[in-house]
Design a protein around this motif. Sequence first.
Motif, PDB file in Angstrom:
ATOM      1  N   UNK A  41       0.839  -1.204   0.000  1.00 47.98           N
ATOM      2  CA  UNK A  41       0.000   0.000   0.000  1.00 47.98           C
ATOM      3  C   UNK A  41       0.867   1.244   0.000  1.00 47.98           C
ATOM      4  N   UNK A  42       1.890   1.258   0.824  1.00 49.39           N
ATOM      5  CA  UNK A  42       2.793   2.406   0.855  1.00 49.39           C
ATOM      6  C   UNK A  42       3.486   2.580  -0.495  1.00 49.39           C
ATOM      7  N   UNK A  43       3.971   1.489  -1.074  1.00 45.81           N
ATOM      8  CA  UNK A  43       4.652   1.579  -2.368  1.00 45.81           C
ATOM      9  C   UNK A  43       3.727   2.128  -3.440  1.00 45.81           C
TER      10      UNK A  43
ATOM     11  N   UNK B 159      -6.716   3.356  -4.168  1.00 47.63           N
ATOM     12  CA  UNK B 159      -7.247   2.891  -2.892  1.00 47.63           C
ATOM     13  C   UNK B 159      -8.290   1.797  -3.104  1.00 47.63           C
ATOM     14  N   UNK B 160      -9.157   1.983  -4.091  1.00 47.10           N
ATOM     15  CA  UNK B 160     -10.178   0.973  -4.381  1.00 47.10           C
ATOM     16  C   UNK B 160      -9.537  -0.347  -4.786  1.00 47.10           C
TER      17      UNK B 160
ATOM     18  N   UNK C 188      -7.838  -5.928  -3.588  1.00 48.72           N
ATOM     19  CA  UNK C 188      -6.759  -6.907  -3.682  1.00 48.72           C
ATOM     20  C   UNK C 188      -6.367  -7.480  -2.324  1.00 48.72           C
ATOM     21  N   UNK C 189      -6.514  -6.692  -1.263  1.00 46.39           N
ATOM     22  CA  UNK C 189      -5.981  -7.114   0.037  1.00 46.39           C
ATOM     23  C   UNK C 189      -7.036  -7.223   1.130  1.00 46.39           C
ATOM     24  N   UNK C 190      -8.305  -7.204   0.773  1.00 44.25           N
ATOM     25  CA  UNK C 190      -9.340  -7.131   1.814  1.00 44.25           C
ATOM     26  C   UNK C 190      -9.319  -8.341   2.752  1.00 44.25           C
TER      27      UNK C 190
ATOM     28  N   UNK D 128      -4.662   0.547 -14.740  1.00 40.72           N
ATOM     29  CA  UNK D 128      -5.880   1.164 -14.215  1.00 40.72           C
ATOM     30  C   UNK D 128      -5.646   2.634 -13.879  1.00 40.72           C
ATOM     31  N   UNK D 129      -4.564   2.909 -13.160  1.00 37.77           N
ATOM     32  CA  UNK D 129      -4.283   4.277 -12.737  1.00 37.77           C
ATOM     33  C   UNK D 129      -3.983   5.176 -13.921  1.00 37.77           C
TER      34      UNK D 129
END
Length: 395
Positions: free
Chosen positions: A125-127, A176-177, A182-184, A382-383
């Motif tokens: 997430x940080x990366x 964020x979405x 991906x990690x929920x 996506x981004x």
Amino acid sequence: MAGRRVKVPLWSVAVVLAGIVVAVGWLLLDAAGELAERVGPILLFLVAITVVAEMCAAAGLFDAAASWAVRLARGSRLRLWGLVVLLACVCTIVLSLDTTAVLVTPVVLTLARRTGSRPLPFALTVLALANTASLLLPVSNLTNLLAAHRFARLEPGTSYTATMWLPALVVIAVTVLYLFVAHHRDLRGTFDAAAPATERDPVLLPLAALVTVALGVCFAVGLPVALVALAGAVLLLAVTLARRRDLVAPVGELVPWRTVLVVASLFVAVEAWQVHGLGDLLARFAGTGNRTGDLLQVAGAGAVAANAVNNLPAYLALEPAAAGDPARLAALLVGVNAGPLITPWASVATVLWWVQCSRHWMGFREVGWWPLVRQGLVLAPLAVVTGALAVAAVA
């Protein structure tokens, strides 16, 4: 007896090669002088903001932020992750993506250990946000600083922030979405962790917080970023030394001179390539025009070039194909900022993130690069696409 293998530092190789480029005339002295005039303030900003970040770490600002996050999360791992998202975004936007990679990564890994959470989703997430959240302000990314003066030269009323705010917010939202989806599974459940009591300097901690907020305000209103960051660095360093507090590193190591030398050498190499036709070659891939398809093309070219070499030389090489139009320039920034998520060398922040993970999370050496690449193969397109579409919507 076999001789010992001598390791040659990367920075020394970069400096020698840059010197050869100038010495043999591949880049004339006049062109090198113009390049130094343009990138000098950017390198000064990189030095100053790194010192600011290190002084904030020495003052305990980031540890305080971690403790604050644990308290606010109130035992919810998902809420804790949301606070990590907020911290990574704010740090990237105000203090640059490299600062996030260097200082937020160990804080987040500490949080994961303290709360019994799986470290990998928090680290990734940080990366991701260190790169994709770096579009909003000029100081958020060195590429933005390179582009800011181009925006200023365009038609009256064109400014960096006014052009980039919507694409920046769209890219952050998409990131964020995706990260949540991906990690929920790893963000479920609760934890029971009390924030450890640590001694903090009653002067340095509030001063570091105040300086950080003041820097963000000054950057947002358009004051010279290098001089503002330098003033903040001098103030924090002087007060830290006056209070006889231990530094996080020797004074000489606070300045990232190796990184500066490598980045400066990259600038020299790319400028020489430009003189000898690299820009014309890349312009064919970047296309022309400012319709939606054209903007997607230039953003895609930026993302591919960033992952192939690095986002800084990629921006410089493609800038001539975009600098005359604010929409094309914005789309290029989307590509070189939000796109370098696939290869390990795509941005300096990614390299710095890897170093921090290796230092603070030994298990990551066994994980390898595949989680990064797998996430980037989905998130980067996506981004970049959604960011370019946002540029087209306001063009």
